[in-house]
Design a protein around this motif. Structure first.
Motif, PDB file in Angstrom:
ATOM      1  N   ALA A 102      11.034  68.906  91.026  1.00 36.89           N
ATOM      2  CA  ALA A 102       9.819  68.840  92.073  1.00 36.89           C
ATOM      3  C   ALA A 102       9.074  68.421  92.548  1.00 36.89           C
ATOM      4  O   ALA A 102       9.464  67.963  94.139  1.00 36.89           O
ATOM      5  CB  ALA A 102       8.751  69.747  91.310  1.00 36.89           C
ATOM      6  N   ALA A 103       9.155  67.089  92.430  1.00 31.51           N
ATOM      7  CA  ALA A 103       8.925  65.754  92.986  1.00 31.51           C
ATOM      8  C   ALA A 103      10.337  64.984  93.716  1.00 31.51           C
ATOM      9  O   ALA A 103       9.390  64.487  95.014  1.00 31.51           O
ATOM     10  CB  ALA A 103       8.809  64.615  91.729  1.00 31.51           C
ATOM     11  N   ARG A 104      11.757  65.820  93.502  1.00 31.17           N
ATOM     12  CA  ARG A 104      12.199  65.118  94.874  1.00 31.17           C
ATOM     13  C   ARG A 104      12.144  66.584  95.780  1.00 31.17           C
ATOM     14  O   ARG A 104      12.062  65.810  96.918  1.00 31.17           O
ATOM     15  CB  ARG A 104      13.655  65.037  94.044  1.00 31.17           C
ATOM     16  N   MET A 105      12.123  67.386  95.253  1.00 30.88           N
ATOM     17  CA  MET A 105      11.603  67.944  96.735  1.00 30.88           C
ATOM     18  C   MET A 105      10.561  67.775  98.255  1.00 30.88           C
ATOM     19  O   MET A 105      10.935  67.838  98.850  1.00 30.88           O
ATOM     20  CB  MET A 105      11.427  69.535  95.702  1.00 30.88           C
ATOM     21  N   ALA A 106       9.938  66.999  96.655  1.00 33.96           N
ATOM     22  CA  ALA A 106       8.527  66.977  97.902  1.00 33.96           C
ATOM     23  C   ALA A 106       8.669  65.656  98.876  1.00 33.96           C
ATOM     24  O   ALA A 106       8.098  65.918  99.893  1.00 33.96           O
ATOM     25  CB  ALA A 106       7.353  66.198  96.490  1.00 33.96           C
ATOM     26  N   ALA A 107       9.150  64.792  98.098  1.00 37.35           N
ATOM     27  CA  ALA A 107       9.718  63.587  99.048  1.00 37.35           C
ATOM     28  C   ALA A 107      10.742  63.903 100.022  1.00 37.35           C
ATOM     29  O   ALA A 107      10.595  63.559 101.300  1.00 37.35           O
ATOM     30  CB  ALA A 107      10.088  62.716  98.348  1.00 37.35           C
ATOM     31  N   GLU A 210       5.228  60.196  98.844  1.00 35.39           N
ATOM     32  CA  GLU A 210       4.629  58.747 100.294  1.00 35.39           C
ATOM     33  C   GLU A 210       6.129  58.278 100.944  1.00 35.39           C
ATOM     34  O   GLU A 210       6.300  58.777 102.734  1.00 35.39           O
ATOM     35  CB  GLU A 210       4.018  58.014  99.570  1.00 35.39           C
ATOM     36  N   HIS A 211       7.340  58.038 100.513  1.00 38.97           N
ATOM     37  CA  HIS A 211       7.716  56.876 101.052  1.00 38.97           C
ATOM     38  C   HIS A 211       9.524  57.192 101.339  1.00 38.97           C
ATOM     39  O   HIS A 211      10.214  57.439 101.719  1.00 38.97           O
ATOM     40  CB  HIS A 211       8.797  55.699 100.403  1.00 38.97           C
ATOM     41  N   ARG A 212       9.087  58.817 100.945  1.00 40.96           N
ATOM     42  CA  ARG A 212      10.277  60.461 101.145  1.00 40.96           C
ATOM     43  C   ARG A 212      11.698  59.921 100.022  1.00 40.96           C
ATOM     44  O   ARG A 212      12.125  59.896 100.364  1.00 40.96           O
ATOM     45  CB  ARG A 212      10.642  60.587 102.906  1.00 40.96           C
ATOM     46  N   GLU A 213      11.573  58.825  98.923  1.00 43.44           N
ATOM     47  CA  GLU A 213      12.557  58.768  98.310  1.00 43.44           C
ATOM     48  C   GLU A 213      12.832  59.700  97.092  1.00 43.44           C
ATOM     49  O   GLU A 213      11.796  59.267  96.360  1.00 43.44           O
ATOM     50  CB  GLU A 213      11.446  57.361  97.325  1.00 43.44           C
ATOM     51  N   GLY A 214      13.373  60.314  97.522  1.00 41.96           N
ATOM     52  CA  GLY A 214      13.697  61.574  96.619  1.00 41.96           C
ATOM     53  C   GLY A 214      14.310  61.350  95.334  1.00 41.96           C
ATOM     54  O   GLY A 214      13.844  61.532  94.153  1.00 41.96           O
TER      55      GLY A 214
END
Length: 254
Positions: A102-107, A210-214
């Motif tokens: 989920a965190a990777r998808m958010a990023a 925030e930094h789009r680091e999936g």
């Protein structure tokens, strides 16, 4: 003259009764009111809770799906399930894996500013709780509520209704919620240090999103779940284990 039949309950009422029974039964099991391995009587529960047997039966089926109960031989009833330490550890790891995804998808998909700001406010509130003097059970309870809120926000950030459904299902497994085994003893100095580490990971995950680091966000969330698994191991080897809600359902090892 034949007696008029009572009107059938509305679907909404039936659902409400099932949910009520499910929550009450789960609470009774975790409180130790039903012993591990104890057989469940639908009739006794119906009389005790003041609910008809139909929603009781549906609630028991749901609790079996959650892993709190298991069907007896022949499939004619249920009993309280005895969980192994490995069962609980696996459930926590599964939750961490899904939260990592989920965190990777958010990023990778990006998160709107209002939701990021909401997460920042939640973490600021956690900081205030952890920094306050007189740490104890009250502060710990506040932390648990805020910790659950932050994990819910991360789930919202994924933007995936499918992921939300799956994670909600996993979090209903015994002790698999983000705060299910957050610490063994809230008043110990080591527990406070554990929460400080968890908060550092919260900050790092949010920064990665925030930094789009999936890949980084995913790895951090998986690592984050290891705190709960470590706390589980410590709780199972501690003489204070009986103070952990539901600990009577868990046996050490596999």
């Amino acid at each position: 003259m034949p007696r008029a039949l009572a009107p059938a309950p509305a679907p909404e009422e039936n659902h409400s009764q099932v949910v009520k029974a499910q929550l009450q039964l789960r609470e009774m099991i975790l409180a130790g009111e039903m012993a591990a391995g104890e057989r469940i009587s639908e009739l006794v529960l119906a009389e005790r809770l003041g609910i008809s047997r139909t929603p009781i039966r549906a609630a028991l089926m749901r609790l079996e799906q959650e892993g709190m109960l298991e069907a007896t031989a022949g499939g004619r009833g249920y009993r309280v399930r005895v969980l192994s330490e490995a069962d609980v550890s696996d459930a926590i790891e599964l939750r961490g894996t899904l939260e990592g995804l989920a965190a990777r998808m958010a990023a990778e998909r990006g998160v709107e500013a209002p939701l990021l700001a909401r997460a920042e406010r939640c973490l600021d509130a956690i900081d205030r709780v952890l920094d306050a003097a007189g740490w104890g059970d009250e502060a710990f309870s506040r932390y648990v509520a805020l910790n659950s809120e932050f994990h819910d926000i991360l789930l919202d950030m994924s933007g995936s209704s499918f992921m939300q459904r799956e994670l909600e299902r996993v979090k209903r497994l015994p002790f698999a919620s983000p705060s299910g085994f957050v610490v063994a003893r809230s008043e110990s100095p080591r527990a406070h240090c554990s929460l400080l580490l968890a908060q550092e990971q919260h900050r790092a995950v949010l920064e990665a999103i925030e930094h789009r680091e999936g890949a980084r966000a995913e790895a951090l969330m998986k690592e984050h779940s290891r705190i709960a698994r470590r706390n589980l191991r410590e709780a199972m080897r501690s003489p204070e284990t009986a103070g952990v809600p539901g600990a009577q359902l868990i046996r050490a090892g596999r």
